[in-house]
Write an enzyme that holds these catalytic residues in place. Structure first.
Site, PDB file in Angstrom:
ATOM      1  N   ASP A   1       0.754  -1.245  -0.122  1.00 36.65           N
ATOM      2  CA  ASP A   1      -0.036   0.022  -0.152  1.00 36.65           C
ATOM      3  C   ASP A   1       0.780   1.102  -0.106  1.00 36.65           C
ATOM      4  OD1 ASP A   1       0.959   0.107   2.867  1.00 36.65           O
ATOM      5  OD2 ASP A   1      -0.865  -0.823   3.319  1.00 36.65           O
TER       6      ASP A   1
ATOM      7  N   ASP B   1       6.282  -6.656   6.859  1.00 38.76           N
ATOM      8  CA  ASP B   1       4.904  -6.178   7.058  1.00 38.76           C
ATOM      9  C   ASP B   1       3.703  -7.084   6.211  1.00 38.76           C
ATOM     10  OD1 ASP B   1       2.746  -4.478   7.877  1.00 38.76           O
ATOM     11  OD2 ASP B   1       3.006  -3.232   6.186  1.00 38.76           O
TER      12      ASP B   1
END
Length: 526
Positions: free
Chosen positions: A305, A377
């Protein structure tokens, strides 16, 4: 309407019928496997735990196929063709609706497992009836050994085709619900083809054609309009307005919106809320960045993202950021969607950022370059395909890609909701790295969330002195952060009494203990 008596199949089955029936075997084998994969995939999408749901679905499906095969012995030889065609029509009607049935069960809070069990039972039993009926029909023209050889050969080849086209073609390009309608239409088409070929042998043929026409028209329209149907059910699954939805080759991407709060969901799991994402990304990124005197090369595993990359770009000494995300649809969304570009400060389009769409395990395993900071992540370890990225074997590979004075951090799920999962990640890292510190932060959208910082060099055994060192480095940077402050930073290393460390087994490829811990702990809240 006149109804002609059914002709004796033993006497009237034409020689050209055998190729037609063998093609039918091939196609129904494809449909049967696709139904199995559809139900399994939808259960994983809604409830996670891929091993559990694929195992249960396959086991139940095979059991009900055996039940259907047993029932087929009560079918008389004189009505084999009619029964086979009726089976195809029933299977097409029920199987084609399987996607919308399961979506409805989950969206409207109907007992999902009961619905999935009944659906698997109906489809599995009907699939189990098909092959015995066709075998008996083909045996009218061939000896038993030749019949079995041909039927099973076409059946197994069809199963192979289905297992290949589902993940590579149908799922990424059509999605689950549209694929279900398409497979239902395939069964209807098989029935229609056999009605036409054997029309001289079938009684009540007009009723059969009417059934084909009704179901075929309805499912063709549903297939055409399935994006609207899918959007309706997706809206039912989320509290807020669905702002963006895309089914990629790997996952379902959804962005919802309520006033100024935009949220990204992957396969139904919340990834961040625009209201408080900084409370997650600032602790995730800045602690490992501060742990390295001069972090020039940074590797992000996941983070498609762009929000973690935004925080890394605050460090002027950074010369390269490599973002490794398996799904090109996710990184493309981060690069092009106005909302994500604004939230990430257009980080993924920065000239320092290089995007690699590859499996993180393969990238780490096959690469040779080293990084000063590695930020992991990745999604929570809710199945073994992700759980392998939290194993001791993976962390040893990560260590080889880390500079001698480097630091690695991993998001580690919640130490409150899933304490064994959190401390399993911590202790697995301890099995590889000389120094590992656990810390946590309160992210309103998630609750208490945990991270683990591993250093590639020995450091103070106690977290408190090292936390003070990081706090001083943060104060010297004077970055305009929204959550993390020099005063707050040392408190992140403090755990409440109900989140203190518990002893666990380390997570390895051959045991995947973390996935087992995770499923048991989060099941209470799902």
């Amino acid at each position: 309407m006149s109804i002609k008596p059914e002709t004796d199949a033993r006497q009237s089955l034409p020689p050209q019928a055998v190729p037609v029936l063998l093609v039918s075997v091939f196609l129904i084998a494809i449909c049967g496997i696709l139904y199995e994969l559809l139900i399994s995939s939808m259960s994983v999408y809604f409830l996670g735990s891929s091993i559990l749901h694929f195992s249960l679905t396959i086991g139940l499906f095979l059991s009900f196929m055996g039940f259907g095969a047993f029932l087929s012995k009560y079918c008389s030889d004189e009505k084999l063709l009619t029964l086979f065609i009726h089976t195809e029509l029933y299977l097409g009607a029920i199987g084609g609706a399987s996607g919308i049935i399961l979506y409805s069960a989950y969206a409207f809070d109907v007992p999902y497992y009961l619905v999935a069990f009944l659906l698997t039972g109906c489809i599995g039993s009907l699939v189990g009836i098909e092959i015995p009926l066709l075998t008996r029909l083909i045996r009218l023209r061939f000896p038993l050994k030749d019949t079995l050889a041909q039927v099973l050969s076409f059946d197994y080849i069809g199963a192979l085709v289905a297992s290949v086209i589902f993940p590579l073609v149908l799922l990424p390009h059509l999605g689950l619900m549209r694929t279900a309608f398409l497979v239902g239409l395939m069964n209807i088409a098989i029935g229609a083809f056999n009605i036409w070929v054997f029309r001289a042998l079938l009684p009540q043929i007009n009723r059969l054609w009417l059934s084909v026409a009704v179901v075929g028209v309805v499912y063709t329209f549903a297939f055409w309009q399935s994006p609207l149907v899918n959007r309706f059910f997706e809206q039912m699954l989320y509290q807020d307005e669905v702002y963006y939805a895309e089914r990629s080759a790997y996952q379902n991407l959804v962005i919802t919106r309520w006033k100024d709060d935009l949220r990204l969901f992957i396969d139904g799991n919340l990834q961040f809320s625009s209201v408080d994402e900084y409370r997650y990304h600032e602790p995730l990124v800045h602690l490992p960045m501060l742990a390295v005197p001069r972090p020039e090369r940074v590797l992000l595993l996941g983070a498609g993202d762009g929000l973690a990359a935004r925080e890394v770009l605050r460090y002027p000494e950074v010369t390269e950021i490599v973002v490794v995300d398996l799904d090109p649809a996710m990184t493309k969304l981060g690069q092009t969607h106005p909302f994500l570009r604004q939230l990430s400060a257009d980080a993924l389009n920065n000239k320092k950022v290089k995007i690699v769409n590859e499996d993180a395990y393969k990238y780490i395993e096959n690469g040779t370059s080293r990084f000063d900071v590695i930020i992991i992540d990745l999604p929570d370890p809710n199945d073994v395909s992700i759980g392998k990225l939290y194993t001791e074997e993976f962390y040893r590979l990560v260590q080889k890609r880390l500079a001698a004075q480097g630091a690695v951090v991993s998001q580690s799920t919640s130490p409150f909701f899933a304490p064994r999962s959190f401390w399993c990640i911590h202790q697995t890292l301890e099995a590889v790295f000389p120094t590992v510190y656990a810390y946590n932060a309160n992210v309103h959208s998630f609750g208490q969330w945990g991270f683990n910082l591993a250093l590639n060099y020995p450091q103070d055994a106690e977290a408190a002195p090292y936390a003070q060192t990081l706090s001083k480095r943060l104060a010297a940077r004077k970055y305009p952060l929204r959550f993390l402050s020099p005063e707050l930073l040392p408190t992140l290393f403090v755990f409440d009494l109900d989140t203190q460390e518990v002893k666990t087994q380390t997570n390895r490829l051959d045991n995947q203990m973390l996935v087992q811990y995770y499923e048991r702990e989060w099941e209470r809240y799902n």
